[in-house]
Motif scaffolding. Structure first.
Motif, PDB file in Angstrom:
ATOM      1  N   TYR A  59      17.311  20.230   0.911  1.00  0.00           N
ATOM      2  CA  TYR A  59      16.009  19.596   0.389  1.00  0.00           C
ATOM      3  C   TYR A  59      15.528  18.390   1.393  1.00  0.00           C
ATOM      4  N   TYR A  60      14.713  18.557   1.871  1.00  0.00           N
ATOM      5  CA  TYR A  60      14.350  17.127   2.840  1.00  0.00           C
ATOM      6  C   TYR A  60      12.742  16.715   2.385  1.00  0.00           C
ATOM      7  N   MET A  61      12.619  15.611   2.427  1.00  0.00           N
ATOM      8  CA  MET A  61      11.800  14.802   1.641  1.00  0.00           C
ATOM      9  C   MET A  61      11.414  13.621   2.593  1.00  0.00           C
ATOM     10  N   HIS A  62      10.219  12.986   2.780  1.00  0.00           N
ATOM     11  CA  HIS A  62       9.832  11.800   3.267  1.00  0.00           C
ATOM     12  C   HIS A  62       8.946  10.940   2.972  1.00  0.00           C
ATOM     13  N   THR A  63       8.501   9.682   3.256  1.00  0.00           N
ATOM     14  CA  THR A  63       6.863   9.205   3.117  1.00  0.00           C
ATOM     15  C   THR A  63       5.811   9.821   3.275  1.00  0.00           C
ATOM     16  N   LEU A  64       4.522   9.735   2.886  1.00  0.00           N
ATOM     17  CA  LEU A  64       4.098  10.050   3.109  1.00  0.00           C
ATOM     18  C   LEU A  64       2.782  10.017   2.764  1.00  0.00           C
ATOM     19  N   GLY A  65       2.490   8.829   1.541  1.00  0.00           N
ATOM     20  CA  GLY A  65       1.433   7.961   1.611  1.00  0.00           C
ATOM     21  C   GLY A  65       1.322   8.002  -0.102  1.00  0.00           C
ATOM     22  N   ASN A  66       0.443   9.948   0.251  1.00  0.00           N
ATOM     23  CA  ASN A  66      -0.251  10.475  -0.486  1.00  0.00           C
ATOM     24  C   ASN A  66       0.000  11.502  -1.703  1.00  0.00           C
ATOM     25  N   ARG A  67       0.882  11.862  -1.380  1.00  0.00           N
ATOM     26  CA  ARG A  67       1.523  13.363  -1.878  1.00  0.00           C
ATOM     27  C   ARG A  67       3.368  13.141  -1.408  1.00  0.00           C
ATOM     28  N   THR A  93      -6.199   7.744 -10.040  1.00  0.00           N
ATOM     29  CA  THR A  93      -6.270   6.228 -10.492  1.00  0.00           C
ATOM     30  C   THR A  93      -4.781   6.127 -11.436  1.00  0.00           C
ATOM     31  N   GLY A  94      -4.769   4.988 -11.924  1.00  0.00           N
ATOM     32  CA  GLY A  94      -3.504   4.635 -12.261  1.00  0.00           C
ATOM     33  C   GLY A  94      -2.125   4.057 -11.618  1.00  0.00           C
ATOM     34  N   ALA A  95      -1.287   3.425 -12.070  1.00  0.00           N
ATOM     35  CA  ALA A  95      -0.151   3.010 -12.126  1.00  0.00           C
ATOM     36  C   ALA A  95       0.216   3.436 -10.586  1.00  0.00           C
ATOM     37  N   ASN A  96       0.345   4.725 -10.293  1.00  0.00           N
ATOM     38  CA  ASN A  96       0.941   5.748  -9.370  1.00  0.00           C
ATOM     39  C   ASN A  96       0.498   6.400  -8.313  1.00  0.00           C
ATOM     40  N   SER A  97      -0.762   5.649  -8.362  1.00  0.00           N
ATOM     41  CA  SER A  97      -1.666   6.410  -7.827  1.00  0.00           C
ATOM     42  C   SER A  97      -2.285   5.821  -6.038  1.00  0.00           C
ATOM     43  N   ARG A  98      -1.414   4.769  -5.343  1.00  0.00           N
ATOM     44  CA  ARG A  98      -1.611   4.499  -4.115  1.00  0.00           C
ATOM     45  C   ARG A  98      -0.136   4.717  -3.871  1.00  0.00           C
ATOM     46  N   ASN A  99       0.055   4.679  -2.095  1.00  0.00           N
ATOM     47  CA  ASN A  99       0.862   4.486  -1.298  1.00  0.00           C
ATOM     48  C   ASN A  99       2.845   5.092  -2.200  1.00  0.00           C
ATOM     49  N   ILE A 100       2.354   6.160  -1.465  1.00  0.00           N
ATOM     50  CA  ILE A 100       4.013   6.674  -2.186  1.00  0.00           C
ATOM     51  C   ILE A 100       5.027   6.676  -1.251  1.00  0.00           C
ATOM     52  N   TRP A 101       5.801   5.800  -1.652  1.00  0.00           N
ATOM     53  CA  TRP A 101       6.877   6.107  -1.427  1.00  0.00           C
ATOM     54  C   TRP A 101       8.022   6.088  -0.791  1.00  0.00           C
ATOM     55  N   ALA A 102       9.412   7.207  -0.113  1.00  0.00           N
ATOM     56  CA  ALA A 102      10.388   7.024  -0.433  1.00  0.00           C
ATOM     57  C   ALA A 102      10.795   7.979  -1.671  1.00  0.00           C
ATOM     58  N   PRO A 103      10.105   9.159  -1.751  1.00  0.00           N
ATOM     59  CA  PRO A 103      10.685  10.270  -2.547  1.00  0.00           C
ATOM     60  C   PRO A 103      12.239  10.823  -2.248  1.00  0.00           C
ATOM     61  N   TYR A 116       9.929   8.079  -6.883  1.00  0.00           N
ATOM     62  CA  TYR A 116       9.688   7.658  -5.987  1.00  0.00           C
ATOM     63  C   TYR A 116       8.738   6.087  -6.364  1.00  0.00           C
ATOM     64  N   THR A 117       8.563   5.642  -5.565  1.00  0.00           N
ATOM     65  CA  THR A 117       7.465   4.450  -4.943  1.00  0.00           C
ATOM     66  C   THR A 117       6.648   5.218  -5.513  1.00  0.00           C
ATOM     67  N   ALA A 118       5.467   4.177  -6.072  1.00  0.00           N
ATOM     68  CA  ALA A 118       3.868   3.944  -6.240  1.00  0.00           C
ATOM     69  C   ALA A 118       3.273   2.618  -6.075  1.00  0.00           C
ATOM     70  N   GLY A 119       2.114   2.731  -6.235  1.00  0.00           N
ATOM     71  CA  GLY A 119       1.577   1.363  -6.462  1.00  0.00           C
ATOM     72  C   GLY A 119       0.248   2.238  -7.441  1.00  0.00           C
ATOM     73  N   ALA A 120      -0.368   0.889  -8.101  1.00  0.00           N
ATOM     74  CA  ALA A 120      -1.563   1.254  -8.298  1.00  0.00           C
ATOM     75  C   ALA A 120      -3.202   0.979  -7.744  1.00  0.00           C
ATOM     76  N   SER A 121      -2.844   0.039  -6.513  1.00  0.00           N
ATOM     77  CA  SER A 121      -3.467  -0.051  -5.447  1.00  0.00           C
ATOM     78  C   SER A 121      -3.426  -0.429  -4.390  1.00  0.00           C
ATOM     79  N   GLY A 122      -4.017  -1.119  -2.865  1.00  0.00           N
ATOM     80  CA  GLY A 122      -3.930  -1.361  -2.025  1.00  0.00           C
ATOM     81  C   GLY A 122      -2.960  -3.225  -2.381  1.00  0.00           C
ATOM     82  N   ASP A 123      -2.934  -3.418  -3.653  1.00  0.00           N
ATOM     83  CA  ASP A 123      -2.006  -4.605  -3.323  1.00  0.00           C
ATOM     84  C   ASP A 123      -0.347  -4.352  -3.454  1.00  0.00           C
ATOM     85  N   LEU A 124      -0.042  -4.692  -2.382  1.00  0.00           N
ATOM     86  CA  LEU A 124       1.863  -4.040  -2.514  1.00  0.00           C
ATOM     87  C   LEU A 124       2.152  -4.083  -3.682  1.00  0.00           C
TER      88      LEU A 124
END
Length: 355
Positions: A59-67, A93-103, A116-124
């Motif tokens: 099973y493989y994954m990589h960063t896609l940003g929004n999914r 919206t919410g704490a995990n609605s942006r910048n989905i990284w490194a699943p 996975y890593t995620a954020g609430a806004s464009g503020d990293l």
């Protein structure tokens, strides 16, 4: 910082064209023996790649940003032809609605989990680590349940990324990268024991900070991130991590070694290798290799590393980073020997047992 999308349509098109040609499966004649081969990169784009093997599937994954998407295959060398499914999309919206990284996908206590890593806004600075759960036998099926943020409650307000799990002596430990405080933006590695796959039992403990010059490239934001657990046949435990800024060609892999049969929560039980163990190799078009994972060949006889790298200098933290794999060996003292990044678009023997 992990992911800065780059809109370079022409370069992306050219790389995809090269990848379609180079990733095809070939047979190389060596004497009287025909060796099945493949070529890197596995895909034209794939920052922060991850592989998890269970039963006969990878099973493989990589960063896609929004999914979050999941690839399923019996042959990592043929990843481009794997089945692919989107298993989770960001809420509006919410704490995990942006910048989905490194699943990362893990099978723990009879269930599947994605960290996975995620954020609430464009503020990293809003980036945190989160968990999804799936009780189905096949992670391609059923519905993923959001288990929320994972981390030390006392540090829940701090930048936190790249969560992974180490199983050691019957207990699970969470490893990740985070800021030490609101005022110090450097990234350190932390570890905590888990009470269940989405909750920490102990406070976070410092595992590693940037001690050497090669870990401090890219300005004042010194970086240790992307920790990955690795064990050898003798039970020795290592953490391989990425150091320096991913926006530099100096991004490289470092190594921590755990004193045998010791408490992994104590930093004094870990020894850091004084030099990077895997780094840029310009001649083979591997710039800033990092954010790796590990897997066994289909027959279990070989150890392989997966990592991303850029094909050219100065391409930074964007989508031009492509996923690559290569076999590695072990030194006489039991430490891993990753060698140097292999050449792009060059025939490599497939993993043992890969048909």
């Amino acid at each position: 910082m992990k992911h800065f999308p780059i809109v370079l349509l022409l370069l992306s098109f050219l790389l995809q064209a090269c990848n379609k040609k180079s990733s095809s499966q070939t047979n190389t004649q060596t004497g009287n023996t025909t060796v099945a081969t493949f070529m890197n990169p596995l895909l034209s784009s794939g920052p922060d790649p991850w592989v998890y093997k269970k039963d006969s599937f990878y099973y493989y994954m990589h960063t896609l940003g929004n999914r979050i998407e999941l690839w399923k295959t019996k042959a990592m060398s043929d990843l481009k032809n794997a089945a692919v499914k989107t298993v989770w999309r960001t809420p509006a919206t919410g704490a995990n609605s942006r910048n989905i990284w490194a699943p990362e996908l893990h099978f723990i206590e009879g269930k599947w989990y994605i960290y996975y890593t995620a954020g609430a806004s464009g503020d990293l600075n809003t980036q945190r680590t989160f968990v999804l759960e799936n009780a189905a036998a096949d992670p391609f099926t059923d519905t993923w349940v959001d288990k929320g943020q994972i981390g030390d409650p006392a540090a829940a307000h701090l930048f936190s990324i790249d969560g992974t799990v180490l199983e050691y002596n019957g207990k699970n430990y969470f490893l990740w990268s985070a800021h030490p405080s609101n005022t110090e933006v450097k990234q350190y590695l932390y570890i905590a024991r888990m009470s269940n796959p989405w909750t920490l039992e102990t406070a976070r403990q410092l595992l590693s900070s940037s001690d050497y010059d090669w870990e401090k490239k890219g300005g004042t934001q010194w970086v240790n991130e992307g920790p990955q657990a690795l064990k050898n046949v003798n039970g020795n435990v290592f953490v391989i991590y990425s150091a320096s800024g991913c926006w530099t060609d100096d991004y490289a892999l470092g190594q921590l070694s755990l004193k045998k049969d010791s408490d992994p929560l104590l930093k004094s039980n870990w020894t850091k290798h004084p030099f990077p163990v895997f780094s840029t190799y310009a001649a083979n078009k591997a710039f800033g290799p990092g954010h790796n994972g590990f897997f066994k060949s289909p027959d279990g006889k070989e150890d392989w590393i997966i990592y991303h790298a850029n094909a050219n200098s100065g391409e930074g933290c964007g989508d031009l980073r492509s996923p690559r794999i290569q076999k590695f060996t072990w030194n006489a003292d039991g430490t891993p020997n990753f060698g140097t990044p292999v050449q792009l678009f060059t025939a490599i023997p497939k993993p043992s047992g890969d048909k």
